[in-house]
Design a protein around this motif. Structure first.
Motif, PDB file in Angstrom:
ATOM      1  N   LYS A   9     -63.434 136.960  34.501  1.00 32.87           N
ATOM      2  CA  LYS A   9     -63.533 136.316  33.200  1.00 32.87           C
ATOM      3  C   LYS A   9     -62.184 136.458  32.523  1.00 32.87           C
ATOM      4  O   LYS A   9     -61.727 137.564  32.236  1.00 32.87           O
ATOM      5  CB  LYS A   9     -64.629 136.954  32.337  1.00 32.87           C
ATOM      6  N   TYR A  11     -59.878 135.025  29.313  1.00 34.27           N
ATOM      7  CA  TYR A  11     -59.866 134.349  28.018  1.00 34.27           C
ATOM      8  C   TYR A  11     -58.498 133.708  27.779  1.00 34.27           C
ATOM      9  O   TYR A  11     -57.559 133.935  28.552  1.00 34.27           O
ATOM     10  CB  TYR A  11     -60.217 135.348  26.905  1.00 34.27           C
ATOM     11  N   PRO A  12     -58.366 132.894  26.726  1.00 32.73           N
ATOM     12  CA  PRO A  12     -57.067 132.271  26.431  1.00 32.73           C
ATOM     13  C   PRO A  12     -55.936 133.288  26.358  1.00 32.73           C
ATOM     14  O   PRO A  12     -56.141 134.467  26.071  1.00 32.73           O
ATOM     15  CB  PRO A  12     -57.319 131.604  25.077  1.00 32.73           C
ATOM     16  N   ASN A  14     -54.316 134.276  28.829  1.00 32.91           N
ATOM     17  CA  ASN A  14     -54.396 135.079  30.047  1.00 32.91           C
ATOM     18  C   ASN A  14     -54.890 136.501  29.790  1.00 32.91           C
ATOM     19  O   ASN A  14     -54.436 137.469  30.404  1.00 32.91           O
ATOM     20  CB  ASN A  14     -53.035 135.128  30.750  1.00 32.91           C
ATOM     21  N   SER A  15     -55.860 136.615  28.873  1.00 34.46           N
ATOM     22  CA  SER A  15     -56.480 137.907  28.592  1.00 34.46           C
ATOM     23  C   SER A  15     -57.598 138.133  29.604  1.00 34.46           C
ATOM     24  O   SER A  15     -58.628 137.465  29.562  1.00 34.46           O
ATOM     25  CB  SER A  15     -57.032 137.920  27.165  1.00 34.46           C
ATOM     26  N   ALA A  17     -60.622 139.920  31.066  1.00 35.13           N
ATOM     27  CA  ALA A  17     -61.713 140.824  30.692  1.00 35.13           C
ATOM     28  C   ALA A  17     -62.403 141.413  31.918  1.00 35.13           C
ATOM     29  O   ALA A  17     -62.791 142.584  31.920  1.00 35.13           O
ATOM     30  CB  ALA A  17     -62.725 140.086  29.824  1.00 35.13           C
ATOM     31  N   THR A  43     -68.501 142.551  28.368  1.00 37.24           N
ATOM     32  CA  THR A  43     -68.274 141.224  28.957  1.00 37.24           C
ATOM     33  C   THR A  43     -69.213 141.004  30.127  1.00 37.24           C
ATOM     34  O   THR A  43     -69.803 139.926  30.277  1.00 37.24           O
ATOM     35  CB  THR A  43     -66.818 141.077  29.425  1.00 37.24           C
ATOM     36  N   GLU A  52     -71.963 133.761  28.060  1.00 35.28           N
ATOM     37  CA  GLU A  52     -70.719 133.144  28.505  1.00 35.28           C
ATOM     38  C   GLU A  52     -70.833 132.880  29.994  1.00 35.28           C
ATOM     39  O   GLU A  52     -71.729 133.406  30.667  1.00 35.28           O
ATOM     40  CB  GLU A  52     -69.522 134.055  28.213  1.00 35.28           C
ATOM     41  N   THR A  55     -65.112 132.720  34.586  1.00 35.38           N
ATOM     42  CA  THR A  55     -63.993 131.828  34.874  1.00 35.38           C
ATOM     43  C   THR A  55     -63.995 131.445  36.347  1.00 35.38           C
ATOM     44  O   THR A  55     -63.699 130.309  36.713  1.00 35.38           O
ATOM     45  CB  THR A  55     -62.661 132.507  34.505  1.00 35.38           C
TER      46      THR A  55
END
Length: 226
Positions: A9, A11-12, A14-15, A17, A43, A52, A55
């Motif tokens: 996963k 996040y924007p 390139n964070s 999780a 998460t 959620e 990715t």
């Protein structure tokens, strides 16, 4: 029962999780997820309740890849999952009975079934005598028991508890831990995310250690490790 297959996963900006998670949890297990804040525990739970989507990778509940279920199917899927959080999220203008009943009302259960099931789950969590009390009349431990009762009302296969004792004193903390063990003994899979070393070490159950979005250790009978 649950299988994470190469799940990440991101996040924007390139964070990251979660990264490359491979994990299986069997029916009726009691599993503790441990790790410092930001390790990826919450998460992982959000992905499992389909709040959620990953990715990349797949998350299977039985034979179903839950990342691929439609938005219409999500509410029905979530009935199989009970969730409890550090904050109780009770409705202040409803008593304990009504807080639990509300979860059934919103799902369209008939009144007769609500009248049968709500007392049953309040008895399981030890609150039969508190049914008519409002949240501001309950202790922190009692509020968390109402939240657990609400999470059990759909007879979920899995109960996920994300830091459920974070706002409780030691006595109420152990009462909630004993209740989670009781629920597990009744056949419900329990996934407990916690920072509490004493709880994890006393349980002597499976422990999954997370760090930086990865699983760094998975012990069948484990202890808390920073």
């Amino acid at each position: 029962m649950i299988r994470f297959k190469n799940v990440s996963k991101i996040y924007p900006r390139n964070s990251i999780a979660l990264q490359d998670i491979d994990l299986e949890i069997q029916q009726k297990e009691f599993v503790s997820l441990v790790g410092q804040s930001g390790a990826g525990k919450s998460t992982l739970i959000r992905l499992l309740i389909r709040e959620e989507a990953p990715t990349k990778g797949s998350i299977f509940y039985g034979d179903t890849d839950i990342a691929k279920i439609s938005h219409k199917e999500i509410p029905f899927y979530r009935r199989k999952m009970g969730t409890v959080f550090q904050d109780f999220y009770l409705l202040p203008d409803k008593n304990a009975y009504e807080n639990v009943a509300f979860a059934m009302e919103m799902s369209g259960y008939p009144t007769k079934q609500i009248r049968e099931d709500v007392p049953r789950v309040l008895k399981i969590v030890g609150l039969s005598d508190k049914a008519e009390q409002f949240p501001d009349q309950l202790s922190g431990g009692e509020k968390q028991r109402v939240a657990i009762a609400r999470s059990l009302i759909h007879r979920p296969d899995i109960l996920m508890a994300d830091e459920p004792t974070g706002n409780l004193d030691p006595i109420n903390t152990w009462d909630i831990v004993k209740l989670l063990l009781k629920i597990n003994e009744l056949g419900t899979t329990v996934i407990l995310a916690t920072h509490d070393k004493d709880i994890v070490n006393s349980l002597k159950r499976r422990v999954i250690h997370m760090k930086g979005g990865r699983i760094i250790k998975d012990e069948e009978v484990g202890n808390y490790m920073l």
